[in-house]
Design a protein around this motif. Sequence first.
Motif, PDB file in Angstrom:
ATOM      1  N   SER A 254       0.855  -1.188   0.000  1.00 35.40           N
ATOM      2  CA  SER A 254       0.000   0.000   0.000  1.00 35.40           C
ATOM      3  C   SER A 254       0.889   1.234   0.000  1.00 35.40           C
ATOM      4  CB  SER A 254      -0.897   0.020   1.246  1.00 35.40           C
ATOM      5  OG  SER A 254      -0.089   0.090   2.419  1.00 35.40           O
TER       6      SER A 254
ATOM      7  N   LEU B   2       4.844   4.807   2.880  1.00 37.99           N
ATOM      8  CA  LEU B   2       5.089   5.960   3.771  1.00 37.99           C
ATOM      9  C   LEU B   2       5.745   5.494   5.075  1.00 37.99           C
ATOM     10  CD1 LEU B   2       1.762   7.893   3.118  1.00 37.99           C
ATOM     11  CD2 LEU B   2       4.051   8.857   2.806  1.00 37.99           C
TER      12      LEU B   2
ATOM     13  N   SER C 247       0.171   5.080  -4.667  1.00 40.24           N
ATOM     14  CA  SER C 247      -0.894   4.168  -4.224  1.00 40.24           C
ATOM     15  C   SER C 247      -1.555   3.510  -5.423  1.00 40.24           C
ATOM     16  CB  SER C 247      -1.962   4.933  -3.433  1.00 40.24           C
ATOM     17  OG  SER C 247      -3.057   4.068  -3.152  1.00 40.24           O
TER      18      SER C 247
ATOM     19  N   LYS D 212      -7.752   4.638  -6.881  1.00 45.29           N
ATOM     20  CA  LYS D 212      -6.780   5.427  -7.643  1.00 45.29           C
ATOM     21  C   LYS D 212      -6.937   5.164  -9.145  1.00 45.29           C
ATOM     22  CE  LYS D 212      -5.086   7.167  -3.871  1.00 45.29           C
ATOM     23  NZ  LYS D 212      -6.046   6.604  -2.892  1.00 45.29           N
TER      24      LYS D 212
ATOM     25  N   GLN E 165      -1.758   9.973  -5.220  1.00 43.90           N
ATOM     26  CA  GLN E 165      -2.778  10.253  -6.242  1.00 43.90           C
ATOM     27  C   GLN E 165      -2.156  10.642  -7.576  1.00 43.90           C
ATOM     28  OE1 GLN E 165      -5.186  13.353  -4.463  1.00 43.90           O
ATOM     29  NE2 GLN E 165      -5.422  12.221  -2.553  1.00 43.90           N
TER      30      GLN E 165
ATOM     31  N   GLU F 296      -5.437  -3.346  -3.288  1.00 45.98           N
ATOM     32  CA  GLU F 296      -4.537  -2.622  -2.375  1.00 45.98           C
ATOM     33  C   GLU F 296      -3.149  -2.726  -2.987  1.00 45.98           C
ATOM     34  OE1 GLU F 296      -5.436  -1.104   0.482  1.00 45.98           O
ATOM     35  OE2 GLU F 296      -7.377  -2.021   0.954  1.00 45.98           O
TER      36      GLU F 296
ATOM     37  N   THR G 164       0.355   3.465   2.197  1.00 37.24           N
ATOM     38  CA  THR G 164       0.574   3.581   3.643  1.00 37.24           C
ATOM     39  C   THR G 164       1.867   2.853   4.023  1.00 37.24           C
ATOM     40  OG1 THR G 164      -1.813   3.679   4.001  1.00 37.24           O
ATOM     41  CG2 THR G 164      -0.460   3.044   5.903  1.00 37.24           C
TER      42      THR G 164
ATOM     43  N   VAL H  32       2.306  16.569  -0.325  1.00 39.32           N
ATOM     44  CA  VAL H  32       1.259  15.717  -0.910  1.00 39.32           C
ATOM     45  C   VAL H  32       0.792  16.391  -2.198  1.00 39.32           C
ATOM     46  CG1 VAL H  32      -1.054  14.745  -0.564  1.00 39.32           C
ATOM     47  CG2 VAL H  32       0.505  14.997   1.392  1.00 39.32           C
TER      48      VAL H  32
ATOM     49  N   PHE I  37      -4.673  12.716   3.568  1.00 40.14           N
ATOM     50  CA  PHE I  37      -5.172  11.460   4.123  1.00 40.14           C
ATOM     51  C   PHE I  37      -4.378  11.109   5.387  1.00 40.14           C
ATOM     52  CE2 PHE I  37      -5.422   6.721   3.943  1.00 40.14           C
ATOM     53  CZ  PHE I  37      -6.802   6.616   4.039  1.00 40.14           C
TER      54      PHE I  37
HETATM   55  C1  LIG Z   1      -2.617  11.466  -0.099  1.00 40.97           C
HETATM   56  C2  LIG Z   1      -2.728  10.015   0.261  1.00 40.97           C
HETATM   57  N1  LIG Z   1      -1.761   9.433   0.978  1.00 40.97           N
HETATM   58  C3  LIG Z   1      -1.806   8.129   1.314  1.00 40.97           C
HETATM   59  C4  LIG Z   1      -2.876   7.343   0.940  1.00 40.97           C
HETATM   60  C5  LIG Z   1      -2.907   5.898   1.374  1.00 40.97           C
HETATM   61  O1  LIG Z   1      -2.864   5.031   0.274  1.00 40.97           O
HETATM   62  P1  LIG Z   1      -3.126   3.461   0.459  1.00 40.97           P
HETATM   63  O2  LIG Z   1      -4.595   3.276   0.545  1.00 40.97           O
HETATM   64  O3  LIG Z   1      -2.530   2.840  -0.783  1.00 40.97           O
HETATM   65  O4  LIG Z   1      -2.410   3.018   1.681  1.00 40.97           O
HETATM   66  C6  LIG Z   1      -3.920   7.895   0.203  1.00 40.97           C
HETATM   67  C7  LIG Z   1      -5.080   7.075  -0.163  1.00 40.97           C
HETATM   68  O5  LIG Z   1      -6.182   7.518  -0.339  1.00 40.97           O
HETATM   69  C8  LIG Z   1      -3.847   9.274  -0.163  1.00 40.97           C
HETATM   70  O6  LIG Z   1      -4.818   9.849  -0.876  1.00 40.97           O
END
Ligand SMILES: Cc1ncc(COP(=O)(O)O)c(C=O)c1O
Length: 398
Positions: free
Chosen positions: A77, A82, A199, A204, A178, A210, A79, A149, A104
């Motif tokens: 993911s 990150l 992501s 997306k 995004q 995922e 996430t 972001v 997010f």
């Molecule tokens: C700006 C931003 N960061 C992080 C994420 C997290 O992405 P993921 O769902 O792949 O973990 C998103 C998902 O919507 C996002 O829009």
Amino acid sequence: MGERGKVTYKDNDGRSRPMSNDVRIPFNRPFLTGNELRYISDAHQHGHLSGDGEFTARCSRWLERNTGARRALLTHSCTGALEMAALLADLEPGSEVIMPSFTFVSTANAFCLRGAVPVFVDIRADTLNIDETLVEAAITNRTRAICVVHYAGVACEMHAIDAIAKRHGLLLIEDAAQAIESTFHGKALGTFGDLGTLSFHETKNVIAGEGGALLLNNDALVERAEIIREKGTNRSKFFRGQVDKYTWCDIGSSYLPSEVTAAFLWAQLENAGEITARRITLWNRYHEAFAGLEEGGLLRRPTVPAHCRQNAHMYYILLPNLERRTAFIEYLRGQGIMAVFHYVPLHSSPAGQRLGRAGGSLARTEDVADRLVRLPMWIGLEPMQDAVIQAVREFVSQ
Ligand SMILES: Cc1ncc(COP(=O)(O)O)c(C=O)c1O
């Protein structure tokens, strides 16, 4: 389902309301290229379903070729990517990371998991991205990183932000969740910072259910990133025949996706250009249709600076205030059209108040969060898009 079997939905205040029509036009519908199941079956036939098989390699090489990143590591993911970035940033409890509040939760959570403090900086009025002119004032002797972001796949002002990061010796991370296929002055988003994250969540443009990726643009971080992604071991080196056996080298976790995910993703990536083009057509149609309403002061359309190529991840409009936005979402819902607002600013959420702090006024963030609404945006919407446009026109002209 609500009382007596009626279909209900929660309004913005969390109240349960009956749905007057079935959803005719959903907000999002995942697009399939048609090759996803074939590639998953191929992965099964290759007899390799765990991570880092042939499909993962294909996706990684595609990302490196198409973005110009030094290395691309698939993750489960954005996430996860990150979180890897936060581990690579070597943060200590109390370290500060500058970021927007209009994002997010994962942008902040990844750093909070390491005990760091998100310092929220306000956004620009035009692109709704972090305001680069406010970043420097938020830097303290505890600041270790800046995490920008790229909202809606439109670039932040990366030259200015990169210069600030370099001037202060800060790690630069781009949350490009995004932003696949978007550029700033012709260079792919996710490749300006030391690290970039993508992501492939089903909401997306390019999806794997995922999924995500960490883009590495700083050679010094590559070896450790591979170790962190593989449970803190040098298993990647072992698979390349560079060590005889693999062992525990560092802290880490399991961030790699299975080949089932990578096979699905490959079917999408090899069609990424077409996916973007079809979304751009939808985006332009909204944009042209609403030009007159913007001129009449009835709504505001997204701003895309000339030096940014965007990927049509989302089409949003800004209405005059929260009351109008709430009424708008209900009006569309009454016609079976799903439109949704976006982030509750992180600084105003319970965890944000406890774990982060404001780095200056966040007035624009609060204003935009109240007024922004996203319209349905997915490949296949074409025959229904006029109905959405018509509903927007009717509402804002009332
Ligand atoms: C700006 C931003 N960061 C992080 C994420 C997290 O992405 P993921 O769902 O792949 O973990 C998103 C998902 O919507 C996002 O829009």
